[in-house]
Design a protein around this motif. Structure first.
Motif, PDB file in Angstrom:
ATOM      1  N   MET A 263       2.065   0.609 -13.777  1.00 34.40           N
ATOM      2  CA  MET A 263       2.730   1.869 -14.095  1.00 34.40           C
ATOM      3  C   MET A 263       1.879   3.051 -13.631  1.00 34.40           C
ATOM      4  SD  MET A 263       1.879   1.802 -18.199  1.00 34.40           S
ATOM      5  CE  MET A 263       2.550   0.192 -18.478  1.00 34.40           C
ATOM      6  N   VAL A 264       0.765   2.755 -12.980  1.00 38.21           N
ATOM      7  CA  VAL A 264      -0.170   3.813 -12.595  1.00 38.21           C
ATOM      8  C   VAL A 264       0.047   4.241 -11.142  1.00 38.21           C
ATOM      9  CG1 VAL A 264      -2.603   4.465 -12.406  1.00 38.21           C
ATOM     10  CG2 VAL A 264      -1.851   2.995 -14.290  1.00 38.21           C
ATOM     11  N   GLY A 265       0.206   3.297 -10.231  1.00 33.21           N
ATOM     12  CA  GLY A 265       0.460   3.633  -8.822  1.00 33.21           C
ATOM     13  C   GLY A 265      -0.766   4.216  -8.154  1.00 33.21           C
ATOM     14  N   GLY A 266      -0.571   5.179  -7.242  1.00 30.94           N
ATOM     15  CA  GLY A 266      -1.665   5.849  -6.550  1.00 30.94           C
ATOM     16  C   GLY A 266      -2.647   4.867  -5.951  1.00 30.94           C
ATOM     17  N   ASP A 267      -3.934   5.145  -6.156  1.00 27.40           N
ATOM     18  CA  ASP A 267      -4.953   4.322  -5.499  1.00 27.40           C
ATOM     19  C   ASP A 267      -5.137   2.941  -6.140  1.00 27.40           C
ATOM     20  OD1 ASP A 267      -6.309   4.949  -7.792  1.00 27.40           O
ATOM     21  OD2 ASP A 267      -7.900   6.102  -6.812  1.00 27.40           O
TER      22      ASP A 267
ATOM     23  N   ASN B 215      -3.411 -13.023  -5.655  1.00 30.71           N
ATOM     24  CA  ASN B 215      -3.535 -14.319  -4.975  1.00 30.71           C
ATOM     25  C   ASN B 215      -2.475 -14.429  -3.885  1.00 30.71           C
ATOM     26  OD1 ASN B 215      -5.570 -15.150  -6.748  1.00 30.71           O
ATOM     27  ND2 ASN B 215      -4.094 -15.987  -8.214  1.00 30.71           N
ATOM     28  N   THR B 216      -2.603 -15.424  -3.030  1.00 31.17           N
ATOM     29  CA  THR B 216      -1.567 -15.727  -2.043  1.00 31.17           C
ATOM     30  C   THR B 216      -0.236 -15.929  -2.772  1.00 31.17           C
ATOM     31  OG1 THR B 216      -3.216 -16.769  -0.654  1.00 31.17           O
ATOM     32  CG2 THR B 216      -0.925 -17.349  -0.201  1.00 31.17           C
ATOM     33  N   GLU B 217       0.830 -15.370  -2.202  1.00 26.10           N
ATOM     34  CA  GLU B 217       2.176 -15.403  -2.801  1.00 26.10           C
ATOM     35  C   GLU B 217       2.256 -14.563  -4.085  1.00 26.10           C
ATOM     36  OE1 GLU B 217       4.763 -16.625  -1.288  1.00 26.10           O
ATOM     37  OE2 GLU B 217       3.998 -18.182   0.058  1.00 26.10           O
ATOM     38  N   GLY B 218       1.318 -13.649  -4.282  1.00 24.61           N
ATOM     39  CA  GLY B 218       1.311 -12.805  -5.481  1.00 24.61           C
ATOM     40  C   GLY B 218       2.463 -11.801  -5.457  1.00 24.61           C
ATOM     41  N   ARG B 219       2.796 -11.306  -6.669  1.00 25.89           N
ATOM     42  CA  ARG B 219       3.890 -10.346  -6.805  1.00 25.89           C
ATOM     43  C   ARG B 219       3.380  -9.103  -7.544  1.00 25.89           C
ATOM     44  NH1 ARG B 219       3.681 -15.576  -8.032  1.00 25.89           N
ATOM     45  NH2 ARG B 219       4.940 -15.574  -9.926  1.00 25.89           N
ATOM     46  N   LEU B 220       3.638  -7.944  -6.933  1.00 27.92           N
ATOM     47  CA  LEU B 220       3.232  -6.662  -7.531  1.00 27.92           C
ATOM     48  C   LEU B 220       4.503  -5.902  -7.874  1.00 27.92           C
ATOM     49  CD1 LEU B 220       1.310  -4.289  -8.170  1.00 27.92           C
ATOM     50  CD2 LEU B 220       1.196  -3.816  -5.715  1.00 27.92           C
ATOM     51  N   VAL B 221       4.648  -5.545  -9.145  1.00 34.26           N
ATOM     52  CA  VAL B 221       5.892  -4.884  -9.550  1.00 34.26           C
ATOM     53  C   VAL B 221       5.582  -3.548 -10.225  1.00 34.26           C
ATOM     54  CG1 VAL B 221       6.078  -6.381 -11.590  1.00 34.26           C
ATOM     55  CG2 VAL B 221       8.071  -5.170 -10.817  1.00 34.26           C
ATOM     56  N   TYR B 222       6.224  -2.505  -9.715  1.00 33.93           N
ATOM     57  CA  TYR B 222       6.003  -1.148 -10.211  1.00 33.93           C
ATOM     58  C   TYR B 222       7.091  -0.741 -11.190  1.00 33.93           C
ATOM     59  CZ  TYR B 222       2.309  -0.180  -6.922  1.00 33.93           C
ATOM     60  OH  TYR B 222       1.115  -0.205  -6.272  1.00 33.93           O
ATOM     61  N   ILE B 223       6.662  -0.100 -12.286  1.00 38.29           N
ATOM     62  CA  ILE B 223       7.646   0.508 -13.184  1.00 38.29           C
ATOM     63  C   ILE B 223       7.407   2.018 -13.324  1.00 38.29           C
ATOM     64  CG2 ILE B 223       8.287  -1.562 -14.469  1.00 38.29           C
ATOM     65  CD1 ILE B 223       6.308  -0.606 -16.672  1.00 38.29           C
ATOM     66  N   ASN B 224       6.333   2.512 -12.751  1.00 35.92           N
ATOM     67  CA  ASN B 224       6.110   3.960 -12.686  1.00 35.92           C
ATOM     68  C   ASN B 224       4.920   4.198 -11.771  1.00 35.92           C
ATOM     69  OD1 ASN B 224       6.371   6.698 -13.068  1.00 35.92           O
ATOM     70  ND2 ASN B 224       6.056   6.672 -15.277  1.00 35.92           N
ATOM     71  N   ALA B 225       4.613   5.478 -11.554  1.00 36.48           N
ATOM     72  CA  ALA B 225       3.470   5.845 -10.727  1.00 36.48           C
ATOM     73  C   ALA B 225       2.822   7.073 -11.359  1.00 36.48           C
ATOM     74  CB  ALA B 225       3.918   6.119  -9.298  1.00 36.48           C
TER      75      ALA B 225
ATOM     76  N   GLY C 158      -0.104   7.841 -11.874  1.00 34.80           N
ATOM     77  CA  GLY C 158      -1.301   8.334 -11.178  1.00 34.80           C
ATOM     78  C   GLY C 158      -1.001   8.797  -9.760  1.00 34.80           C
ATOM     79  N   GLY C 159       0.248   8.811  -9.339  1.00 33.95           N
ATOM     80  CA  GLY C 159       0.604   9.311  -8.005  1.00 33.95           C
ATOM     81  C   GLY C 159       1.544   8.379  -7.262  1.00 33.95           C
ATOM     82  N   ASN C 160       2.502   8.995  -6.549  1.00 35.70           N
ATOM     83  CA  ASN C 160       3.520   8.228  -5.818  1.00 35.70           C
ATOM     84  C   ASN C 160       3.049   7.746  -4.458  1.00 35.70           C
ATOM     85  OD1 ASN C 160       6.084   7.780  -7.074  1.00 35.70           O
ATOM     86  ND2 ASN C 160       6.323   9.991  -7.208  1.00 35.70           N
ATOM     87  N   MET C 161       2.090   8.433  -3.871  1.00 33.51           N
ATOM     88  CA  MET C 161       1.681   8.106  -2.506  1.00 33.51           C
ATOM     89  C   MET C 161       0.406   7.254  -2.534  1.00 33.51           C
ATOM     90  SD  MET C 161       4.157   9.551  -1.075  1.00 33.51           S
ATOM     91  CE  MET C 161       3.778   9.434   0.672  1.00 33.51           C
ATOM     92  N   ALA C 162       0.376   6.258  -1.620  1.00 32.06           N
ATOM     93  CA  ALA C 162      -0.793   5.380  -1.575  1.00 32.06           C
ATOM     94  C   ALA C 162      -0.841   4.720  -0.204  1.00 32.06           C
ATOM     95  CB  ALA C 162      -0.664   4.303  -2.657  1.00 32.06           C
ATOM     96  N   GLN C 163      -2.015   4.219   0.160  1.00 32.12           N
ATOM     97  CA  GLN C 163      -2.152   3.513   1.441  1.00 32.12           C
ATOM     98  C   GLN C 163      -2.122   2.019   1.211  1.00 32.12           C
ATOM     99  OE1 GLN C 163      -5.604   4.944   3.597  1.00 32.12           O
ATOM    100  NE2 GLN C 163      -4.180   5.987   4.979  1.00 32.12           N
TER     101      GLN C 163
END
Ligand code: NAP
Length: 323
Positions: free
Chosen positions: A212-216, A226-236, A238-243
């Protein structure tokens, strides 16, 4: 009815208890006499004028989850009758003495739970279920990292992950919050104010991360997965933009996704509620999932409740009770 109205966009003080027209239940809707309503972080953004309710939803009354008693049924209601105790996931209007809800968005108040406890359930359980289980497919034995472990969402993610035999790790902003997460079943915590979470969890490896933090945090999350890992966002928060290191994502075959629950349509919400009834309500009945209420406030103290949420001192849920 009475409602806590957003009199103008601004700080907690703009919330005022006022007379308001009572809604009439439409087709497949019930009218609920509200006994308790849960606060959610999105309420703070909406109060500030930065997160309007979806079209067709009351704009000047906050509140996405309530518990109370059905007092009237609109045409076509088959699931409930007057007198039933329900909790409901709604898109707005919950900080009031009455609200209408589609029948399929209501769930029974679990036995032995107070209305305040029941009001703490719908939004966080629905959000965690749809993101961590339906979307990220968390499996038994996997490692789940939850950022904001002591938030309302966090206490639900810890307990549900633990109940389904995953190893749940969290990041938190204090030792007190970390210890509370361990008591709820977390396997470990990192106080991100004292330690870099990526370094601390480098030897652990995560299969699913709820962020829920996002950003960096993005690059750190990608490194931890890990390999085949899943990252799921519910908010940002700490910031919407990231590299994003695209090569790393490809090499690990990661899935990066995210959702917002509030604009989802009735068909989705009804199916989700049915799944929660089958998969999560039994855990509440057998005590494997416990509501975590940090504080309750009467309706006239709604500004204090919001100030507490914005202070981020709380662990778990903040609830308004209609006394
Ligand atoms: N997408 C969806 O459908 C959906 C649905 C429900 C909730 N959410 C999101 O999930 C998050 C948790 O919601 P909630 O109602 O459970 O909130 P909450 O109880 O107020 O908890 C938020 C916690 O996040 C931590 N945090 C970390 N970075 C932060 C930052 N930059 N700004 C503010 N807080 C920060 C704070 O804990 P520490 O002091 O430990 O850092 C804070 O206590 C919110 O961002 C909310 O918008 C999304």
């Amino acid at each position: 009815m009475k409602a806590i109205v957003i009199t103008q966009p601004g700080g907690p003080e703009v919330l005022q208890l006022q007379e308001y027209p009572t809604p009439t239940p439409g087709a497949e809707e019930v009218l609920i006499e509200i006994k308790a309503a849960g606060l959610n972080r999105a309420d703070v953004s909406q109060r500030r004028g930065k997160y309007p309710a979806p079209p067709g939803v009351v704009q000047d009354i906050l509140g996405m989850e309530v518990a109370g008693i059905v007092i009237e049924c609109g045409p076509g209601v088959t699931m409930w009758k007057p007198g039933d105790k329900v909790c409901a996931l709604i898109a707005g209007g919950g900080y009031a003495t009455h609200v209408t809800a589609k029948e399929g968005q209501c769930l029974p108040v679990p036995e032995k739970l107070s209305f305040a406890e029941a009001a703490s359930l719908p939004e966080v359980i629905a959000t965690v279920w749809t993101n961590v289980f339906q979307r990220a497919h968390l499996q038994a034995g996997e490692n789940l990292l939850v950022h904001g472990g002591s938030s309302g969402i966090g206490i639900a993610a810890i307990q549900l992950g633990h109940a389904f035999d995953a190893n749940v790790y969290v990041t938190v902003g204090s030792e007190e919050k970390g210890k509370a997460c361990l008591e709820l079943g977390a396997a470990g915590y990192v106080n991100y104010k004292e330690q870099d979470f990526m370094q601390a969890y480098a030897g652990t490896g995560m299969d699913v991360i709820l962020d829920m933090v996002g950003g960096d945090y993005l690059d750190k999350n990608v490194q931890l997965l890990n390999t085949e890992g899943r990252l799921v966002y519910i908010n940002a928060m700490g910031g919407n933009m990231a590299q994003l290191n695209i090569s790393r994502m490809m090499q690990k075959r990661l899935t990066i996704t995210g959702t917002t629950l509030r604009p989802r349509d009735y068909t989705f919400r009804k199916a989700l509620s049915q799944e929660l009834l089958e998969k999560v309500w039994p855990l509440i009945h057998n005590g494997k999932y416990k509501p975590v209420i940090y504080a309750t406030f009467t309706y006239d103290k709604a500004p204090e409740a919001h100030a507490l949420m914005e202070s981020s001192q709380h662990i778990g849920k903040i609830i308004l009770v209609n006394e």
